[in-house]
Design an enzyme around this catalytic site. Structure first.
Site, mmCIF file in Angstrom:
data_model
loop_
_atom_site.group_PDB
_atom_site.id
_atom_site.type_symbol
_atom_site.label_atom_id
_atom_site.label_comp_id
_atom_site.label_asym_id
_atom_site.label_seq_id
_atom_site.Cartn_x
_atom_site.Cartn_y
_atom_site.Cartn_z
ATOM 1 N N ASN A 118 0.818 -1.199 0.000
ATOM 2 C CA ASN A 118 0.000 0.000 0.000
ATOM 3 C C ASN A 118 0.860 1.260 0.000
ATOM 4 O O ASN A 118 2.035 1.199 0.302
ATOM 5 C CB ASN A 118 -0.911 -0.039 1.239
ATOM 6 C CG ASN A 118 -2.324 0.361 0.888
ATOM 7 O OD1 ASN A 118 -2.534 1.327 0.161
ATOM 8 N ND2 ASN A 118 -3.285 -0.387 1.374
ATOM 9 N N CYS A 119 0.228 2.384 -0.297
ATOM 10 C CA CYS A 119 0.895 3.685 -0.340
ATOM 11 C C CYS A 119 1.718 3.904 0.922
ATOM 12 O O CYS A 119 1.200 3.658 2.012
ATOM 13 C CB CYS A 119 -0.141 4.803 -0.470
ATOM 14 S SG CYS A 119 0.490 6.461 -0.251
ATOM 15 N N PRO A 120 2.930 4.384 0.881
ATOM 16 C CA PRO A 120 3.675 4.805 -0.314
ATOM 17 C C PRO A 120 4.664 3.746 -0.803
ATOM 18 O O PRO A 120 5.561 4.062 -1.558
ATOM 19 C CB PRO A 120 4.447 6.018 0.213
ATOM 20 C CG PRO A 120 4.821 5.612 1.606
ATOM 21 C CD PRO A 120 3.710 4.704 2.106
#
Lengths: 155, 76
Positions: B14-16
Site C-alpha cells: 500500500n501507499c507509499p
C-alpha cells in the site's frame, strides 16, 4: 529531479499520528526532495530505537471501531493494548508499511532528523535511546532549514 | 507487452511502498532502462503519474488488467 525542500514538525507520539510524518518524508525523498523532520514533544517517541507507540479511541470519536463500544468500556485496562494490536494487524493485512520500515526508509533516503533539545531535557529523555544520526537542536535550527523550505508541515 | 529490463512486483503493498520500492529499484538501473511494475494499490495509478512528472522518469505505459495495475517507467 526536483531540488525542493520539505520541512516537517512532528509533535504526536501515537501509532496513527506517527504515520503522516514518515509517509510524507519518505515519499518526498523518493521524489527528490531534501527533507528534514523536527521532532518535538510527544513526537520524540518516534525517534526511540524501540518505537513503542500505541493507538487509542479515547477522545477520538472518529476512530472506526469493529463494534460499537461505550466510552467507559474503552477506558478499561488493557483496551489500549488491544486496540493497538488490532490496528497493527489490520495494517499488516492491508499491506501498510510498519512504522519501523518507513522510518528506516527515511534514514536510507537521508531524511535529516532533529530532536528538540528543550523537550528532550523537559522529559528527561536520553538521546542515546534515539536511532543513530539524530541531531539535537532548537527552534532556530528548524528555521534555518524551514526558512528555505518549499513546504512546511506541522503534524 | 513492451520490453523491459527489470520487474518489480509491488502487489499487496500500500501507499507509499510501491513508489518507494520503484524509486529504489530505479536507483540501481541505468539511464534508458525500463522498469515494469505490478501493483494492486488503486492509488498507484495517480501516484506513478505524479512520480514520473516530478522525477523526470518517463511513464511509458499505465494500464489495469484483471484488478492489477501495470506500469512501464523509463529511467531518465
Amino acid at each position: 529531479m526536483t531540488d525542493k525542500k520539505l520541512a516537517i514538525i512532528a509533535t504526536k507520539g501515537s501509532l496513527d499520528w506517527a504515520y503522516p510524518p514518515f509517509i510524507l518524508a519518505s515519499t518526498a525523498a523518493a521524489l527528490g526532495y531534501e527533507v528534514e523532520i523536527f521532532f518535538t514533544f510527544y513526537g520524540l517517541k518516534l525517534l526511540e530505537k524501540k518505537m513503542d507507540v500505541q493507538v487509542t479511541s479515547i477522545g477520538n470519536p472518529g476512530m472506526p471501531m469493529p463494534m460499537p463500544m461505550p466510552v467507559l468500556l474503552q477506558t478499561l485496562p488493557g483496551m489500549q493494548g488491544m486496540m493497538t494490536a488490532m490496528m497493527k494487524a489490520k495494517m499488516k493485512k492491508k499491506g501498510v508499511a510498519s512504522l519501523e520500515d518507513l522510518r528506516s526508509l527515511c534514514v536510507e533516503a537521508d531524511v535529516k532528523m532533529i530532536a528538540c533539545q528543550m523537550t528532550v531535557d523537559l522529559f528527561d529523555m536520553d538521546s542515546s535511546d534515539f536511532i543513530d544520526g539524530v541531531e539535537l537542536g532548537g527552534a532556530a535550527t528548524l528555521f534555518e532549514f524551514a526558512g528555505d523550505a518549499d513546504i512546511t508541515l506541522f503534524i | 507487452m513492451a520490453d523491459f529490463d527489470q520487474e518489480l512486483d509491488a502487489s499487496g503493498l500500500n501507499c507509499p511502498l510501491p513508489i518507494l520500492r520503484a524509486k529504489k529499484t530505479l536507483a540501481g538501473m541505468e539511464g534508458g532502462q525500463v522498469l515494469h511494475i505490478i501493483a494492486t494499490d488503486p492509488g498507484a495509478i495517480k501516484d506513478f503519474e505524479a512520480f514520473s512528472k516530478q522525477t523526470g522518469n518517463e511513464l511509458m505505459e499505465s494500464k489495469e488488467e484483471g484488478g492489477k495495475f501495470y506500469f512501464l517507467i523509463k529511467k531518465s
